[in-house]
Enzyme design. Structure first.
Site, PDB file in Angstrom:
ATOM      1  CG  HIS A 196       3.543  -2.374  -1.759  1.00 17.77           C
ATOM      2  ND1 HIS A 196       4.404  -2.098  -2.780  1.00 17.77           N
ATOM      3  CD2 HIS A 196       3.527  -1.276  -0.972  1.00 17.77           C
ATOM      4  CE1 HIS A 196       4.907  -0.882  -2.625  1.00 17.77           C
ATOM      5  NE2 HIS A 196       4.388  -0.358  -1.536  1.00 17.77           N
ATOM      6  CB  SER A 197       1.516  -0.092  -4.156  1.00 17.69           C
ATOM      7  OG  SER A 197       1.426   1.108  -4.884  1.00 17.69           O
ATOM      8  CD  GLN A 198      -0.789  -3.119  -9.813  1.00 21.77           C
ATOM      9  OE1 GLN A 198       0.138  -3.593  -9.153  1.00 21.77           O
ATOM     10  NE2 GLN A 198      -1.263  -3.701 -10.884  1.00 21.77           N
ATOM     11  N   GLY A 200      -2.899  -3.863  -3.974  1.00 22.09           N
ATOM     12  CA  GLY A 200      -4.032  -3.741  -3.057  1.00 22.09           C
ATOM     13  C   GLY A 200      -5.361  -4.013  -3.742  1.00 22.09           C
ATOM     14  CG  HIS A 337       4.730   3.484  -2.028  1.00 27.34           C
ATOM     15  ND1 HIS A 337       3.566   3.252  -1.321  1.00 27.34           N
ATOM     16  CD2 HIS A 337       4.528   2.937  -3.267  1.00 27.34           C
ATOM     17  CE1 HIS A 337       2.709   2.598  -2.102  1.00 27.34           C
ATOM     18  NE2 HIS A 337       3.269   2.393  -3.282  1.00 27.34           N
TER      19      HIS A 337
END
Ligand SMILES: *[C@@H]1O[C@H](CO)[C@@H](O)[C@H](O)[C@H]1NC(C)=O
Ligand SMILES: *[C@@H]1O[C@H](CO)[C@@H](O)[C@H](O)[C@H]1NC(C)=O
Length: 360
Positions: A196-198, A200, A337
């Site tokens: 997820h997100s950072q 990634g 998000h």
């Protein structure tokens, strides 16, 4: 006057599993005393949850959370419902939850540099109450966060209490996380990554280091767009396109000597008033990722709705087999998000699991 947390929310979710934990990565370093005493740093906390009724799938699932978050993101939701990991346990998957290096149960060490705070105000604006702020057009569509998403709302407070400081230097964090991830995969064998997100960026780097041990990557709104950051304005961010530290490109990406960027970029027409960058053709290929199926998934109301397309285009240009799943096109509306905590979180994981089963 400090604001206390709102009243606790009752926990109603229960799944049957056995639980163990261990640490991977890191090293002994000098504690700073004259007599050579040592402390440990760079380690990553990992917990293994195994379904009691038996494992029904060939590969376990490893969750890598985003900036300022910990493994609790995926266990259950702040309003006491089942999270993605609990639901997957019910379907017979072994699940690994972790806390990234230098945060949560993976102890911070000053040698890893300064931290950043993900403040309550940032969480409200960008994630839980983005409709109140309208910082991007799709924010108006946000309907799935449980509660008002503002400080003082019991569900927001229960969520925000789980937020932790993160390392400020993404390059340092990626290097430590890649080393810890390689140790983890060597220890447990082939697995599927859900990032997820950072988090990634870590997924791409783990796959680069251990391509034969990463069976697939499900990237939920991964850190993007290519060569840019949405949190800090910094031209040195993600100079390897999707990461700050080197990936295995073919032909190899140039070394960063004398301030020269490792990849040649080309600017693309503005989308929502903002320019994007891909590689100049002929593009270098991400050779270690070429055989790993990737599902990149985007919610309807998240800030990522306007730019995840460019991460997809960057990956395809580099020879990665990626499917872009936009929740809105599948009839799933209103997600921000932090979709794995939102009201319809189980509807989303059910859809993702169909894709995961397809590659088993
Ligand atoms: C993060 O918050 C703590 C607690 O208020 C504060 O002491 C620290 O200076 C903050 N750090 C940064 C980098 O903002
Ligand atoms: C790419 O994968 C190969 C194994 O297939 C490995 O030897 C190499 O170290 C990987 N590249 C990096 C940067 O880890």
């Amino acid at each position: 006057m400090p604001t206390p947390l709102a009243a606790p929310v009752p926990v109603i979710a229960e799944s049957l599993y056995s639980r163990s934990y261990f640490y991977v990565g890191g090293e002994y370093v000098n504690a700073g005393s004259d007599d050579g005493q040592r402390v440990f740093t760079g380690q990553m906390y990992v917990e293994q949850l195994t379904p009691i009724d038996g494992v029904k799938h060939p590969w376990p699932i490893i969750f890598i959370q985003g900036g300022g978050q910990t493994g609790t993101n995926f266990l259950n939701t702040p309003d006491g419902r089942k999270g993605w990991a609990s639901w997957l346990l019910d379907q017979g998957y072994t699940v690994y939850l972790l806390d990234q290096v230098s945060r949560g149960r993976s102890s911070y060490h000053p040698s890893n540099g300064p931290i950043i705070n993900y403040t309550a105000e940032l969480a409200e604006k960008r994630w839980t109450a983005c409709r109140d702020f309208q910082l991007w057009p799709e924010a108006a569509l946000h309907t799935q966060w449980p509660g008002s998403g503002r400080v003082g709302d019991p569900v927001f407070d229960a969520y925000y209490a789980s937020t932790v400081p993160s390392l400020k230097d993404y390059g340092v964090e990626q290097k430590l996380m890649q080393a810890a991830g390689a140790h983890l995969l060597d220890r447990i064998g082939p697995a599927i990554l859900v990032t997820h997100s950072q988090g990634g960026t870590h997924g791409w780097l783990w796959a680069d280091a251990r391509p034969e041990l990463v069976k697939a990557i499900v990237a939920i709104e991964p850190s993007g767009p290519p060569f840019q950051s949405t949190i800090v304005k910094d031209p040195t961010v993600k100079i390897y396109g999707i990461t700050d530290i080197p990936m295995s490109y073919d032909p190899p990406a140039d070394a960063t000597i004398g301030g020269k960027a490792p990849l040649q970029t080309q600017e693309h027409p503005a989308l929502n008033g903002r320019n994007f960058f891909l590689q100049q053709e002929p593009a270098r290929r991400l050779k270690n990722l070429s055989r790993i199926p990737v599902l990149l998934e985007t919610g309807e109301a998240s800030s990522h709705a306007s730019y995840d397309e460019f991460t997809v285009r960057f990956l395809r240009q580099a020879g990665v087999n990626v499917k872009h799943l936009k929740l809105a096109e599948e009839g799933i509306h209103g997600n921000g998000h932090l979709q794995f905590l939102e009201k319809n979180n189980l509807e989303i994981i059910e859809m993702l699991e169909k894709w995961i089963k397809g590659i088993e």
